[in-house]
Design a protein around this motif. Structure first.
Motif, PDB file in Angstrom:
ATOM      1  N   ASP A 213       2.389   5.283 -15.309  1.00 57.66           N
ATOM      2  CA  ASP A 213       3.440   4.816 -15.611  1.00 57.66           C
ATOM      3  C   ASP A 213       3.763   3.547 -14.628  1.00 57.66           C
ATOM      4  OD1 ASP A 213       5.363   5.372 -13.533  1.00 57.66           O
ATOM      5  OD2 ASP A 213       4.984   7.600 -14.221  1.00 57.66           O
ATOM      6  N   PHE A 214       4.353   2.497 -14.734  1.00 55.44           N
ATOM      7  CA  PHE A 214       4.664   1.498 -14.211  1.00 55.44           C
ATOM      8  C   PHE A 214       6.165   0.978 -14.633  1.00 55.44           C
ATOM      9  CE2 PHE A 214       0.232   1.126 -15.754  1.00 55.44           C
ATOM     10  CZ  PHE A 214      -0.344   1.477 -14.220  1.00 55.44           C
ATOM     11  N   ASP A 215       6.803   0.327 -13.520  1.00 54.46           N
ATOM     12  CA  ASP A 215       7.900  -0.179 -13.536  1.00 54.46           C
ATOM     13  C   ASP A 215       7.825  -1.716 -13.151  1.00 54.46           C
ATOM     14  OD1 ASP A 215       9.836   1.675 -14.840  1.00 54.46           O
ATOM     15  OD2 ASP A 215       9.815   2.789 -12.754  1.00 54.46           O
ATOM     16  N   PHE A 216       7.860  -2.726 -13.972  1.00 57.96           N
ATOM     17  CA  PHE A 216       7.894  -4.207 -13.353  1.00 57.96           C
ATOM     18  C   PHE A 216       9.195  -4.609 -12.839  1.00 57.96           C
ATOM     19  CE2 PHE A 216       4.642  -3.099 -16.231  1.00 57.96           C
ATOM     20  CZ  PHE A 216       3.231  -3.593 -15.432  1.00 57.96           C
ATOM     21  N   LEU A 217       9.467  -4.728 -11.660  1.00 64.26           N
ATOM     22  CA  LEU A 217      10.695  -4.946 -11.020  1.00 64.26           C
ATOM     23  C   LEU A 217      11.046  -6.510 -10.822  1.00 64.26           C
ATOM     24  CD1 LEU A 217      10.479  -1.818  -8.660  1.00 64.26           C
ATOM     25  CD2 LEU A 217      11.808  -2.173 -10.684  1.00 64.26           C
ATOM     26  N   SER A 218       9.879  -7.207 -10.654  1.00 63.81           N
ATOM     27  CA  SER A 218       9.870  -8.678 -10.209  1.00 63.81           C
ATOM     28  C   SER A 218       8.554  -9.415 -10.575  1.00 63.81           C
ATOM     29  CB  SER A 218      10.294  -9.005  -8.600  1.00 63.81           C
ATOM     30  OG  SER A 218      10.495 -10.378  -8.392  1.00 63.81           O
ATOM     31  N   GLN A 219       8.623 -10.708 -10.880  1.00 63.43           N
ATOM     32  CA  GLN A 219       7.213 -11.314 -11.306  1.00 63.43           C
ATOM     33  C   GLN A 219       6.351 -11.260  -9.952  1.00 63.43           C
ATOM     34  OE1 GLN A 219       7.629 -14.470 -14.116  1.00 63.43           O
ATOM     35  NE2 GLN A 219       9.756 -14.247 -13.758  1.00 63.43           N
ATOM     36  N   LEU A 220       5.069 -11.296 -10.257  1.00 64.24           N
ATOM     37  CA  LEU A 220       4.064 -11.725  -9.253  1.00 64.24           C
ATOM     38  C   LEU A 220       3.439 -12.748  -9.475  1.00 64.24           C
ATOM     39  CD1 LEU A 220       2.506  -8.194  -9.392  1.00 64.24           C
ATOM     40  CD2 LEU A 220       3.512  -9.070  -7.395  1.00 64.24           C
ATOM     41  N   TYR A 221       3.044 -13.657  -8.246  1.00 63.67           N
ATOM     42  CA  TYR A 221       2.530 -15.164  -8.632  1.00 63.67           C
ATOM     43  C   TYR A 221       1.282 -15.050  -7.903  1.00 63.67           C
ATOM     44  CZ  TYR A 221       7.193 -15.935 -10.245  1.00 63.67           C
ATOM     45  OH  TYR A 221       8.707 -15.850 -10.908  1.00 63.67           O
ATOM     46  N   PHE A 222       0.661 -16.121  -8.578  1.00 60.65           N
ATOM     47  CA  PHE A 222      -0.787 -16.420  -7.753  1.00 60.65           C
ATOM     48  C   PHE A 222      -0.923 -16.985  -6.682  1.00 60.65           C
ATOM     49  CE2 PHE A 222      -4.063 -20.094  -7.776  1.00 60.65           C
ATOM     50  CZ  PHE A 222      -5.280 -19.380  -7.822  1.00 60.65           C
ATOM     51  N   LYS A 223       0.097 -17.506  -6.166  1.00 61.10           N
ATOM     52  CA  LYS A 223      -0.031 -18.277  -4.570  1.00 61.10           C
ATOM     53  C   LYS A 223       0.042 -17.357  -3.487  1.00 61.10           C
ATOM     54  CE  LYS A 223       1.496 -22.890  -6.275  1.00 61.10           C
ATOM     55  NZ  LYS A 223       2.279 -24.133  -5.891  1.00 61.10           N
ATOM     56  N   HIS A 224       0.463 -16.093  -3.684  1.00 61.40           N
ATOM     57  CA  HIS A 224       0.727 -15.347  -2.557  1.00 61.40           C
ATOM     58  C   HIS A 224      -0.075 -14.011  -2.607  1.00 61.40           C
ATOM     59  CE1 HIS A 224       4.289 -18.119  -1.587  1.00 61.40           C
ATOM     60  NE2 HIS A 224       4.332 -17.827  -2.841  1.00 61.40           N
ATOM     61  N   GLU A 225      -0.463 -13.532  -1.471  1.00 56.43           N
ATOM     62  CA  GLU A 225      -0.990 -12.179  -1.348  1.00 56.43           C
ATOM     63  C   GLU A 225       0.041 -10.963  -1.846  1.00 56.43           C
ATOM     64  OE1 GLU A 225      -4.392 -12.010   2.065  1.00 56.43           O
ATOM     65  OE2 GLU A 225      -2.047 -11.363   2.868  1.00 56.43           O
ATOM     66  N   VAL A 226      -0.649 -10.121  -2.405  1.00 59.01           N
ATOM     67  CA  VAL A 226       0.108  -8.733  -2.885  1.00 59.01           C
ATOM     68  C   VAL A 226      -0.498  -7.733  -1.982  1.00 59.01           C
ATOM     69  CG1 VAL A 226       0.320  -7.366  -4.690  1.00 59.01           C
ATOM     70  CG2 VAL A 226       0.255  -9.830  -5.147  1.00 59.01           C
ATOM     71  N   GLU A 227       0.565  -7.091  -1.485  1.00 58.62           N
ATOM     72  CA  GLU A 227       0.197  -5.704  -0.730  1.00 58.62           C
ATOM     73  C   GLU A 227       0.461  -4.575  -1.616  1.00 58.62           C
ATOM     74  OE1 GLU A 227       1.102  -3.411   3.618  1.00 58.62           O
ATOM     75  OE2 GLU A 227       2.601  -4.761   2.723  1.00 58.62           O
ATOM     76  N   ILE A 228      -0.668  -3.696  -1.676  1.00 58.32           N
ATOM     77  CA  ILE A 228      -0.506  -2.417  -2.572  1.00 58.32           C
ATOM     78  C   ILE A 228      -0.506  -1.320  -1.463  1.00 58.32           C
ATOM     79  CG2 ILE A 228      -1.975  -1.027  -4.107  1.00 58.32           C
ATOM     80  CD1 ILE A 228      -1.221  -3.993  -5.140  1.00 58.32           C
ATOM     81  N   LYS A 229       0.738  -0.563  -1.948  1.00 58.24           N
ATOM     82  CA  LYS A 229       1.036   0.665  -0.945  1.00 58.24           C
ATOM     83  C   LYS A 229       0.657   1.896  -1.816  1.00 58.24           C
ATOM     84  CE  LYS A 229       4.226  -2.033   1.776  1.00 58.24           C
ATOM     85  NZ  LYS A 229       5.760  -2.027   2.360  1.00 58.24           N
ATOM     86  N   THR A 230      -0.004   2.803  -1.379  1.00 60.65           N
ATOM     87  CA  THR A 230      -0.197   3.973  -1.946  1.00 60.65           C
ATOM     88  C   THR A 230      -0.287   5.451  -1.154  1.00 60.65           C
ATOM     89  OG1 THR A 230      -2.044   2.709  -3.208  1.00 60.65           O
ATOM     90  CG2 THR A 230      -2.156   5.254  -3.302  1.00 60.65           C
ATOM     91  N   TRP A 231       0.777   6.187  -1.782  1.00 58.49           N
ATOM     92  CA  TRP A 231       0.695   7.578  -0.977  1.00 58.49           C
ATOM     93  C   TRP A 231       0.909   8.820  -2.018  1.00 58.49           C
ATOM     94  CZ3 TRP A 231       4.581   3.730  -0.762  1.00 58.49           C
ATOM     95  CH2 TRP A 231       5.881   4.094  -1.543  1.00 58.49           C
ATOM     96  N   ILE A 232       0.984   9.865  -1.506  1.00 57.92           N
ATOM     97  CA  ILE A 232       1.087  11.064  -2.384  1.00 57.92           C
ATOM     98  C   ILE A 232       2.668  11.231  -2.563  1.00 57.92           C
ATOM     99  CG2 ILE A 232       0.625  13.521  -2.848  1.00 57.92           C
ATOM    100  CD1 ILE A 232      -1.993  11.753  -3.034  1.00 57.92           C
ATOM    101  N   SER A 233       3.241  11.494  -3.765  1.00 61.08           N
ATOM    102  CA  SER A 233       4.587  11.828  -3.810  1.00 61.08           C
ATOM    103  C   SER A 233       4.867  13.031  -4.172  1.00 61.08           C
ATOM    104  CB  SER A 233       5.508  10.793  -4.859  1.00 61.08           C
ATOM    105  OG  SER A 233       4.773  11.019  -6.063  1.00 61.08           O
TER     106      SER A 233
END
Length: 133
Positions: A58-78
């Motif tokens: 599942d995904f919740d889209f909270l804010s738009q992502l744009y082309f010009k900036h890096e995206v940091e992906i964080k992953t953990w066990i919940s």
């Protein structure tokens, strides 16, 4: 927690000028790789060796992502259950949480076609990255 940074590709952008909503699912899949290696270090994906199957995402889209900036992906066990565990993912851009999601992964025997308990040694590895929600 596992993290990596990615720069959106031109092809990731939709007609409205932001990252298409299908792209974070690919990034989150990349974020799961280190966790999958707990169970199959070589990622052989041989059904006699590889014991995991995705049961839910599942995904919740909270804010738009744009082309010009890096995206940091964080992953953990919940969450860790008897036969499954939940991986939580977040995509951050410019100090904003933009996408949040979960993947429920089931420990699975592909030969017998049934779920199986998570082995204790793997549970210990998962617990090292557990951050309950």
């Amino acid at each position: 927690m596992f993290t990596f940074k990615i720069r959106p590709r031109f092809g990731d952008i939709d007609g409205l000028g932001h990252v298409n909503n299908t792209v974070p699912s690919v990034w989150f899949e990349m974020g799961r790789t280190d966790i999958l290696r707990f169970f199959d270090p070589d990622l052989s994906l041989d059904k006699k060796v590889f014991p995991l199957i995705v049961a839910h995402i599942d995904f919740d889209f909270l804010s738009q992502l744009y082309f010009k900036h890096e995206v940091e992906i964080k992953t953990w066990i919940s969450k860790i259950g008897t036969k499954s565990f939940t991986i939580h993912h977040e995509a951050w851009q410019e100090d904003r949480l933009c996408v949040s999601g979960n993947a429920v992964i089931v420990h699975y025997d592909f030969i017998a076609e049934q779920t199986t308990p998570i082995p204790d040694d793997k549970r210990i590895l998962l617990t090292e990255h557990l951050i309950p929600s």
